[in-house]
Scaffold this motif. Structure first.
Motif, PDB file in Angstrom:
ATOM      1  N   SER A  89       0.850  -1.193   0.000  1.00 42.69           N
ATOM      2  CA  SER A  89       0.000   0.000   0.000  1.00 42.69           C
ATOM      3  C   SER A  89       0.885   1.240   0.000  1.00 42.69           C
ATOM      4  O   SER A  89       1.954   1.270   0.622  1.00 42.69           O
ATOM      5  CB  SER A  89      -0.911   0.031   1.232  1.00 42.69           C
ATOM      6  OG  SER A  89      -1.835  -1.043   1.197  1.00 42.69           O
ATOM      7  N   LYS A  90       0.419   2.271  -0.729  1.00 43.05           N
ATOM      8  CA  LYS A  90       1.156   3.530  -0.800  1.00 43.05           C
ATOM      9  C   LYS A  90       0.163   4.659  -1.026  1.00 43.05           C
ATOM     10  O   LYS A  90      -0.731   4.554  -1.886  1.00 43.05           O
ATOM     11  CB  LYS A  90       2.157   3.497  -1.959  1.00 43.05           C
ATOM     12  CG  LYS A  90       3.002   4.759  -2.093  1.00 43.05           C
ATOM     13  CD  LYS A  90       4.021   4.871  -0.983  1.00 43.05           C
ATOM     14  CE  LYS A  90       4.964   6.042  -1.218  1.00 43.05           C
ATOM     15  NZ  LYS A  90       5.981   6.151  -0.130  1.00 43.05           N
ATOM     16  N   SER A  91       0.294   5.742  -0.252  1.00 46.08           N
ATOM     17  CA  SER A  91      -0.590   6.887  -0.421  1.00 46.08           C
ATOM     18  C   SER A  91       0.138   8.158  -0.015  1.00 46.08           C
ATOM     19  O   SER A  91       1.185   8.111   0.640  1.00 46.08           O
ATOM     20  CB  SER A  91      -1.869   6.708   0.410  1.00 46.08           C
ATOM     21  OG  SER A  91      -1.553   6.679   1.795  1.00 46.08           O
ATOM     22  N   PHE A  92      -0.435   9.298  -0.424  1.00 52.03           N
ATOM     23  CA  PHE A  92       0.124  10.603  -0.086  1.00 52.03           C
ATOM     24  C   PHE A  92      -0.995  11.505   0.420  1.00 52.03           C
ATOM     25  O   PHE A  92      -2.140  11.394  -0.019  1.00 52.03           O
ATOM     26  CB  PHE A  92       0.774  11.263  -1.307  1.00 52.03           C
ATOM     27  CG  PHE A  92       1.989  10.551  -1.829  1.00 52.03           C
ATOM     28  CD1 PHE A  92       3.206  10.663  -1.172  1.00 52.03           C
ATOM     29  CD2 PHE A  92       1.921   9.779  -2.980  1.00 52.03           C
ATOM     30  CE1 PHE A  92       4.327  10.017  -1.648  1.00 52.03           C
ATOM     31  CE2 PHE A  92       3.035   9.138  -3.472  1.00 52.03           C
ATOM     32  CZ  PHE A  92       4.242   9.254  -2.797  1.00 52.03           C
ATOM     33  N   TRP A  93      -0.631  12.417   1.322  1.00 54.74           N
ATOM     34  CA  TRP A  93      -1.574  13.442   1.757  1.00 54.74           C
ATOM     35  C   TRP A  93      -1.382  14.665   0.879  1.00 54.74           C
ATOM     36  O   TRP A  93      -0.296  15.232   0.789  1.00 54.74           O
ATOM     37  CB  TRP A  93      -1.338  13.784   3.221  1.00 54.74           C
ATOM     38  CG  TRP A  93      -2.230  14.875   3.725  1.00 54.74           C
ATOM     39  CD1 TRP A  93      -1.884  16.152   4.053  1.00 54.74           C
ATOM     40  CD2 TRP A  93      -3.646  14.785   3.952  1.00 54.74           C
ATOM     41  NE1 TRP A  93      -2.973  16.857   4.459  1.00 54.74           N
ATOM     42  CE2 TRP A  93      -4.079  16.048   4.415  1.00 54.74           C
ATOM     43  CE3 TRP A  93      -4.583  13.753   3.810  1.00 54.74           C
ATOM     44  CZ2 TRP A  93      -5.410  16.308   4.728  1.00 54.74           C
ATOM     45  CZ3 TRP A  93      -5.908  14.015   4.121  1.00 54.74           C
ATOM     46  CH2 TRP A  93      -6.309  15.271   4.576  1.00 54.74           C
TER      47      TRP A  93
ATOM     48  N   ARG B 230      -6.340  12.203   1.177  1.00 60.75           N
ATOM     49  CA  ARG B 230      -5.298  11.194   0.980  1.00 60.75           C
ATOM     50  C   ARG B 230      -5.450  10.577  -0.410  1.00 60.75           C
ATOM     51  O   ARG B 230      -6.519  10.075  -0.764  1.00 60.75           O
ATOM     52  CB  ARG B 230      -5.379  10.103   2.051  1.00 60.75           C
ATOM     53  CG  ARG B 230      -4.269   9.047   1.938  1.00 60.75           C
ATOM     54  CD  ARG B 230      -4.006   8.379   3.244  1.00 60.75           C
ATOM     55  NE  ARG B 230      -3.492   9.296   4.246  1.00 60.75           N
ATOM     56  CZ  ARG B 230      -2.224   9.686   4.323  1.00 60.75           C
ATOM     57  NH1 ARG B 230      -1.337   9.233   3.445  1.00 60.75           N
ATOM     58  NH2 ARG B 230      -1.839  10.513   5.264  1.00 60.75           N
TER      59      ARG B 230
ATOM     60  N   THR C  21       5.429   7.003  -9.135  1.00 56.94           N
ATOM     61  CA  THR C  21       5.609   6.449  -7.789  1.00 56.94           C
ATOM     62  C   THR C  21       5.753   4.931  -7.842  1.00 56.94           C
ATOM     63  O   THR C  21       6.606   4.350  -7.152  1.00 56.94           O
ATOM     64  CB  THR C  21       4.417   6.825  -6.895  1.00 56.94           C
ATOM     65  OG1 THR C  21       4.334   8.253  -6.781  1.00 56.94           O
ATOM     66  CG2 THR C  21       4.572   6.229  -5.502  1.00 56.94           C
TER      67      THR C  21
ATOM     68  N   GLU D 234      11.518   4.693  -3.605  1.00 57.91           N
ATOM     69  CA  GLU D 234      10.470   5.031  -2.645  1.00 57.91           C
ATOM     70  C   GLU D 234      10.043   3.759  -1.925  1.00 57.91           C
ATOM     71  O   GLU D 234      10.038   2.681  -2.524  1.00 57.91           O
ATOM     72  CB  GLU D 234       9.265   5.677  -3.336  1.00 57.91           C
ATOM     73  CG  GLU D 234       9.561   7.038  -3.937  1.00 57.91           C
ATOM     74  CD  GLU D 234       8.307   7.789  -4.332  1.00 57.91           C
ATOM     75  OE1 GLU D 234       7.305   7.695  -3.575  1.00 57.91           O
ATOM     76  OE2 GLU D 234       8.330   8.461  -5.375  1.00 57.91           O
ATOM     77  N   LYS D 235       9.678   3.913  -0.654  1.00 58.89           N
ATOM     78  CA  LYS D 235       9.285   2.776   0.179  1.00 58.89           C
ATOM     79  C   LYS D 235       7.763   2.705   0.291  1.00 58.89           C
ATOM     80  O   LYS D 235       7.085   3.729   0.308  1.00 58.89           O
ATOM     81  CB  LYS D 235       9.898   2.902   1.584  1.00 58.89           C
ATOM     82  CG  LYS D 235      11.412   3.008   1.589  1.00 58.89           C
ATOM     83  CD  LYS D 235      12.068   1.770   1.022  1.00 58.89           C
ATOM     84  CE  LYS D 235      13.585   1.864   1.104  1.00 58.89           C
ATOM     85  NZ  LYS D 235      14.241   0.709   0.435  1.00 58.89           N
ATOM     86  N   PRO D 236       7.225   1.500   0.375  1.00 62.80           N
ATOM     87  CA  PRO D 236       5.771   1.375   0.587  1.00 62.80           C
ATOM     88  C   PRO D 236       5.393   1.766   2.007  1.00 62.80           C
ATOM     89  O   PRO D 236       6.220   1.701   2.923  1.00 62.80           O
ATOM     90  CB  PRO D 236       5.512  -0.110   0.328  1.00 62.80           C
ATOM     91  CG  PRO D 236       6.813  -0.790   0.638  1.00 62.80           C
ATOM     92  CD  PRO D 236       7.888   0.191   0.251  1.00 62.80           C
ATOM     93  N   ASP D 237       4.143   2.186   2.175  1.00 65.49           N
ATOM     94  CA  ASP D 237       3.635   2.440   3.527  1.00 65.49           C
ATOM     95  C   ASP D 237       3.435   1.126   4.270  1.00 65.49           C
ATOM     96  O   ASP D 237       3.683   1.033   5.470  1.00 65.49           O
ATOM     97  CB  ASP D 237       2.292   3.185   3.456  1.00 65.49           C
ATOM     98  CG  ASP D 237       2.422   4.548   2.789  1.00 65.49           C
ATOM     99  OD1 ASP D 237       3.516   5.130   2.838  1.00 65.49           O
ATOM    100  OD2 ASP D 237       1.421   5.013   2.209  1.00 65.49           O
ATOM    101  N   GLU D 238       2.939   0.114   3.542  1.00 63.76           N
ATOM    102  CA  GLU D 238       2.729  -1.221   4.096  1.00 63.76           C
ATOM    103  C   GLU D 238       3.116  -2.251   3.052  1.00 63.76           C
ATOM    104  O   GLU D 238       3.131  -1.969   1.853  1.00 63.76           O
ATOM    105  CB  GLU D 238       1.260  -1.421   4.491  1.00 63.76           C
ATOM    106  CG  GLU D 238       0.766  -0.493   5.576  1.00 63.76           C
ATOM    107  CD  GLU D 238      -0.712  -0.689   5.865  1.00 63.76           C
ATOM    108  OE1 GLU D 238      -1.352  -1.472   5.139  1.00 63.76           O
ATOM    109  OE2 GLU D 238      -1.218  -0.069   6.820  1.00 63.76           O
TER     110      GLU D 238
END
Length: 219
Positions: A8-12, A17, A46, A55-59
């Protein structure tokens, strides 16, 4: 191989989000080049950067068991105040390669003559793209990552040299290319996927992926 496991990957954005990937799992297998169709603004760059480890994943986890290139057009590690000669030799040392070879190869592919000995910061966008692509080809990876295809230049000689070398490399290497246009993928891939709303839909053929992509973008 590149393997995404429950990533999972996201940005604010400041207001909400923006989800790039939502628990996505897939593999890029050696010898099976993959095209990914995605509208602009959905996270193509991304995704490619996560494949490269930039870039690293959030999860979740991203695992690489092959030599994976930096993305075409990525200029990280290149120092604008230094010349192409200095940058090529520096990048060669980072990858444990012969600096004389990488410099000579890049100089030949670029074809920018005396500008090769001038600071990168003085280059036009086209010249920077040519230098970046020449480094990508000089380093000889198992999997090449391409965002939106080959650099757009009007230099016929460069296009012929770079295109010929890339075709030779792809006989033994694998490519991942992301684009908002199916025509870009046709040059490289038979297998394809569609990235939409954080989901990656995998298909055995580009034609199947195009049908879903056209339906989603038109709808």
């Amino acid at each position: 191989m590149i393997e995404f496991n429950n990533v999972s990957k996201s940005f604010w954005t400041g207001k909400q989000r923006k989800i790039i990937l939502d628990r996505a799992s897939f593999r890029v297998e050696p010898g099976k080049s993959l095209g990914i169709l995605a509208p602009n603004g959905t996270g193509k760059t991304t995704l490619i950067n996560m494949m490269a480890g930039l870039e690293k994943p959030d999860e979740g986890t991203v695992r690489r068991t092959s030599r994976v290139s930096f993305p075409l057009g990525f200029m990280g590690g290149v120092i604008s105040k230094h010349t192409a000669t200095e940058n090529a030799r520096y990048i060669a040392r980072l990858y444990g390669l012969d600096p004389d070879y990488v410099e000579a190869f890049s100089r030949y592919v670029c074809g920018i003559e005396e500008y090769f000995d001038m600071p990168i910061g003085t280059y036009s966008a086209g010249m920077r793209s040519r230098f970046s692509f020449s480094l990508l080809l000089a380093l000889d990876f198992d999997i090449y990552l391409i965002d939106e295809g080959m650099p757009s230049t009007t230099d016929v000689g460069f296009n012929q040299r770079a295109g010929s070398i890339l075709r030779d490399r792809l006989e033994s290497a694998t490519v991942v290319v992301v684009s908002h246009q199916a025509s870009t993928l046709e040059k490289f891939c038979r297998q394809a996927a569609v990235l939409r709303d954080g989901k990656l839909y995998m298909f055995d053929t580009l034609e199947e992926a195009k049908r879903l992509y056209d339906y989603q973008t038109q709808g």
